[in-house]
Design a protein around this motif. Structure first.
Motif, PDB file in Angstrom:
ATOM      1  N   THR A 216      26.006   9.614  40.331  1.00 36.55           N
ATOM      2  CA  THR A 216      24.355   8.416  40.223  1.00 36.55           C
ATOM      3  C   THR A 216      25.102   7.792  41.382  1.00 36.55           C
ATOM      4  OG1 THR A 216      22.496   7.774  38.903  1.00 36.55           O
ATOM      5  CG2 THR A 216      24.803   8.001  37.726  1.00 36.55           C
ATOM      6  N   TRP A 217      24.016   6.428  41.112  1.00 37.79           N
ATOM      7  CA  TRP A 217      24.643   4.872  41.635  1.00 37.79           C
ATOM      8  C   TRP A 217      24.722   4.241  40.372  1.00 37.79           C
ATOM      9  CZ3 TRP A 217      21.668   8.855  44.136  1.00 37.79           C
ATOM     10  CH2 TRP A 217      22.756   9.402  45.374  1.00 37.79           C
ATOM     11  N   TRP A 218      25.757   3.258  40.421  1.00 37.10           N
ATOM     12  CA  TRP A 218      25.499   2.158  39.410  1.00 37.10           C
ATOM     13  C   TRP A 218      25.881   1.019  40.285  1.00 37.10           C
ATOM     14  CZ3 TRP A 218      29.540  -0.425  36.751  1.00 37.10           C
ATOM     15  CH2 TRP A 218      29.321  -1.176  35.888  1.00 37.10           C
ATOM     16  N   GLU A 219      25.405  -0.263  40.536  1.00 38.70           N
ATOM     17  CA  GLU A 219      25.358  -1.802  40.933  1.00 38.70           C
ATOM     18  C   GLU A 219      25.638  -1.134  42.550  1.00 38.70           C
ATOM     19  OE1 GLU A 219      28.765  -3.464  38.951  1.00 38.70           O
ATOM     20  OE2 GLU A 219      26.649  -4.501  37.801  1.00 38.70           O
ATOM     21  N   GLY A 220      25.099  -0.515  43.291  1.00 39.44           N
ATOM     22  CA  GLY A 220      25.393  -0.224  44.431  1.00 39.44           C
ATOM     23  C   GLY A 220      26.556   0.928  44.938  1.00 39.44           C
TER      24      GLY A 220
ATOM     25  N   LEU B 189      21.044  12.002  27.375  1.00 35.68           N
ATOM     26  CA  LEU B 189      22.829  12.553  27.349  1.00 35.68           C
ATOM     27  C   LEU B 189      23.927  11.470  27.228  1.00 35.68           C
ATOM     28  CD1 LEU B 189      22.642  14.081  31.437  1.00 35.68           C
ATOM     29  CD2 LEU B 189      22.785  15.022  29.436  1.00 35.68           C
ATOM     30  N   SER B 190      25.023  11.979  26.276  1.00 31.32           N
ATOM     31  CA  SER B 190      26.318   9.986  25.645  1.00 31.32           C
ATOM     32  C   SER B 190      26.833  10.724  26.872  1.00 31.32           C
ATOM     33  CB  SER B 190      26.420  10.925  24.395  1.00 31.32           C
ATOM     34  OG  SER B 190      27.495  10.288  24.427  1.00 31.32           O
ATOM     35  N   LEU B 191      27.218   9.578  28.149  1.00 33.09           N
ATOM     36  CA  LEU B 191      28.307  10.340  28.460  1.00 33.09           C
ATOM     37  C   LEU B 191      29.434   9.710  28.044  1.00 33.09           C
ATOM     38  CD1 LEU B 191      27.255   6.960  31.331  1.00 33.09           C
ATOM     39  CD2 LEU B 191      26.133   9.751  31.170  1.00 33.09           C
ATOM     40  N   GLN B 192      30.805  10.519  28.135  1.00 36.74           N
ATOM     41  CA  GLN B 192      32.068  10.796  27.808  1.00 36.74           C
ATOM     42  C   GLN B 192      33.038  10.763  28.850  1.00 36.74           C
ATOM     43  OE1 GLN B 192      31.559  12.407  24.465  1.00 36.74           O
ATOM     44  NE2 GLN B 192      29.402  11.854  24.822  1.00 36.74           N
ATOM     45  N   GLU B 193      32.948  10.468  30.012  1.00 38.37           N
ATOM     46  CA  GLU B 193      33.593  10.707  30.881  1.00 38.37           C
ATOM     47  C   GLU B 193      33.569   9.972  32.720  1.00 38.37           C
ATOM     48  OE1 GLU B 193      38.027  12.924  32.455  1.00 38.37           O
ATOM     49  OE2 GLU B 193      36.878  13.670  31.517  1.00 38.37           O
ATOM     50  N   VAL B 194      33.533   9.255  32.630  1.00 35.19           N
ATOM     51  CA  VAL B 194      33.056   8.663  34.215  1.00 35.19           C
ATOM     52  C   VAL B 194      33.695   8.566  35.020  1.00 35.19           C
ATOM     53  CG1 VAL B 194      30.511   8.343  33.355  1.00 35.19           C
ATOM     54  CG2 VAL B 194      32.290   6.726  33.125  1.00 35.19           C
ATOM     55  N   GLN B 195      34.190   7.643  36.612  1.00 30.97           N
ATOM     56  CA  GLN B 195      34.644   7.709  37.242  1.00 30.97           C
ATOM     57  C   GLN B 195      33.527   7.092  38.691  1.00 30.97           C
ATOM     58  OE1 GLN B 195      36.471  11.083  39.773  1.00 30.97           O
ATOM     59  NE2 GLN B 195      38.389   9.505  40.766  1.00 30.97           N
ATOM     60  N   LEU B 196      33.617   5.628  39.001  1.00 31.67           N
ATOM     61  CA  LEU B 196      33.255   4.581  39.819  1.00 31.67           C
ATOM     62  C   LEU B 196      34.046   4.254  40.867  1.00 31.67           C
ATOM     63  CD1 LEU B 196      31.073   2.500  40.074  1.00 31.67           C
ATOM     64  CD2 LEU B 196      32.805   0.854  38.753  1.00 31.67           C
TER      65      LEU B 196
ATOM     66  N   PRO C 139      22.942  -1.871  27.768  1.00 34.78           N
ATOM     67  CA  PRO C 139      21.538  -1.644  27.293  1.00 34.78           C
ATOM     68  C   PRO C 139      20.578  -2.379  28.716  1.00 34.78           C
ATOM     69  CG  PRO C 139      22.359  -1.668  25.640  1.00 34.78           C
ATOM     70  CD  PRO C 139      22.781  -2.530  26.803  1.00 34.78           C
ATOM     71  N   GLY C 140      19.230  -1.393  29.377  1.00 40.82           N
ATOM     72  CA  GLY C 140      18.692  -1.500  30.500  1.00 40.82           C
ATOM     73  C   GLY C 140      19.137  -1.257  31.162  1.00 40.82           C
ATOM     74  N   THR C 141      19.655  -1.062  32.272  1.00 44.99           N
ATOM     75  CA  THR C 141      20.518  -1.025  33.578  1.00 44.99           C
ATOM     76  C   THR C 141      19.712   0.690  33.609  1.00 44.99           C
ATOM     77  OG1 THR C 141      23.317  -2.027  33.193  1.00 44.99           O
ATOM     78  CG2 THR C 141      22.345  -0.455  34.660  1.00 44.99           C
ATOM     79  N   VAL C 142      19.396   0.628  34.494  1.00 42.99           N
ATOM     80  CA  VAL C 142      18.864   1.928  35.486  1.00 42.99           C
ATOM     81  C   VAL C 142      20.174   2.734  35.873  1.00 42.99           C
ATOM     82  CG1 VAL C 142      16.882   2.867  36.320  1.00 42.99           C
ATOM     83  CG2 VAL C 142      16.833   1.351  35.090  1.00 42.99           C
ATOM     84  N   LEU C 143      20.193   4.259  36.041  1.00 47.16           N
ATOM     85  CA  LEU C 143      21.022   4.217  37.284  1.00 47.16           C
ATOM     86  C   LEU C 143      20.825   4.994  38.404  1.00 47.16           C
ATOM     87  CD1 LEU C 143      23.906   5.950  34.087  1.00 47.16           C
ATOM     88  CD2 LEU C 143      24.159   3.862  34.778  1.00 47.16           C
ATOM     89  N   GLY C 144      21.280   5.612  39.059  1.00 50.14           N
ATOM     90  CA  GLY C 144      20.233   6.314  40.093  1.00 50.14           C
ATOM     91  C   GLY C 144      19.595   4.976  41.187  1.00 50.14           C
ATOM     92  N   ARG C 145      19.803   3.730  41.573  1.00 47.17           N
ATOM     93  CA  ARG C 145      19.344   3.130  41.659  1.00 47.17           C
ATOM     94  C   ARG C 145      20.239   2.648  43.508  1.00 47.17           C
ATOM     95  NH1 ARG C 145      14.656   0.201  38.499  1.00 47.17           N
ATOM     96  NH2 ARG C 145      13.442   2.172  38.024  1.00 47.17           N
TER      97      ARG C 145
END
Length: 312
Positions: free
Chosen positions: A235-239, A280-287, A306-312
């Motif tokens: 997905t995307w987060w902060e570009g 979904l509860s995020l357990q492991e991620v990679q930026l 909270p309030g952040t929208v992923l995928g944008r």
């Protein structure tokens, strides 16, 4: 039986080991050419080549299996049978019908379901509860040959593509030896596939990796584990690309009210993200540019609120 083995990735290695350990004369190993791999792009041999060289087996790496020169090399090896496991090129009739006992393929599904290149990933992504291995006699179609042996395995709720891959690779090796033993005894029967029951597992695309948060939590859970450890759901987060490697489901089937799909609802001890149905509860991620991290470690260095929208 003089055996030529054709395979390339890790999935094929247990079968090659099994053949050698069982005493079959492997007169040649055919694999794909060395290619750039990893972040550095260094040229590296495929896993089957590495295994073959450790065992002292002769290796052939044709760019195209249809080339006359390579086919002549195969003829000179005089194989009684060719064993194929995730080789990566379509074999022409000149190879399929070269050995007296034909070409036998190890396929990671219960054919005729999931014919094609990505049966392990697709089975998990589609939420299947069962898959297996098929030993088949190859013909000119896409995984359409007669079935020689099959064995089913359960897909566990927590299985990802890597775990299931390893289980099926070992089963494929075991089933191959059983098939060859029955073949030598003259007790191996062929069963035509029922084409009307066929489903397909096309190669993964970049689109398959994208998390559409409007889908139900269950569907996304299956997608994420079906793409772990390769190529990863994103997905995307902060570009930046944010790969999501492990999740758990919360509130499955419940409608999500007051938030939009992809919105982070909580980001404390637990990071909950709203989906089209459930969370979904995020357990492991990679930026992008970073390492895979447990979510607690990720939050120490990143301000996901909270309030952040992923995928944008």
């Amino acid at each position: 039986m003089r055996v030529v083995f054709m395979g390339t990735p890790d999935f094929a290695v247990p079968a090659l080991h099994a053949l050698v350990n069982a005493g079959y004369p492997v007169v040649g190993v055919v694999t794909q050419p060395d290619r750039p791999r990893g972040r550095g792009g260094r040229i590296q041999p495929p896993p089957v080549k590495q295994a073959a060289l450790r065992m002292g087996l002769p290796v052939l790496q044709p760019v195209r299996v249809r080339d006359d020169y390579f086919i002549e090399q195969l003829r000179e090896l005089k194989p009684d049978i060719i064993v194929v496991a995730a080789y990566g090129q379509i074999l022409p009739p000149s190879i399929l019908y070269l050995p007296p006992r034909g070409c036998v393929n190890i396929h990671a599904s219960l054919l005729p379901r999931y014919r094609g290149a990505a049966p392990i990933h697709r089975a998990i992504m589609n939420g299947e509860r069962e898959t297996g291995v098929t030993i088949m006699l190859m013909d000119e179609g896409l995984d359409t040959g007669d079935i020689l042996l099959q064995q089913a395995v359960s897909i566990e709720e927590t299985d990802n593509a890597g775990v299931l891959h390893d289980r099926l690779a070992l089963l494929g090796a075991e089933l191959l030896l059983k098939a060859l033993q029955l073949l030598k005894q003259g007790n191996l029967r062929r069963h035509p596939q029922e084409d009307s029951l066929a489903t397909y597992a096309p190669p993964l695309t970049r689109e398959d990796e994208i998390i559409n948060w409007e889908k139900a939590a269950r569907d996304l859970y299956n997608q994420i584990r079906g793409l772990d450890p390769w190529p990863g759901a994103r997905t995307w987060w902060e570009g930046k690309v944010l790969k999501v490697w492990r999740v758990s489901i919360k509130g499955e089937g419940n409608p999500v009210n007051g938030v939009i799909p992809g919105q982070v609802v909580t980001a404390g001890e637990e990071v909950l993200v709203a989906t089209g149905k459930g969370y979904l509860s995020l357990q492991e991620v990679q930026l992008q540019g970073g390492r895979r991290l447990p979510i607690a470690d990720f939050l120490r260095g990143h301000n996901l609120v909270p309030g952040t929208v992923l995928g944008r």
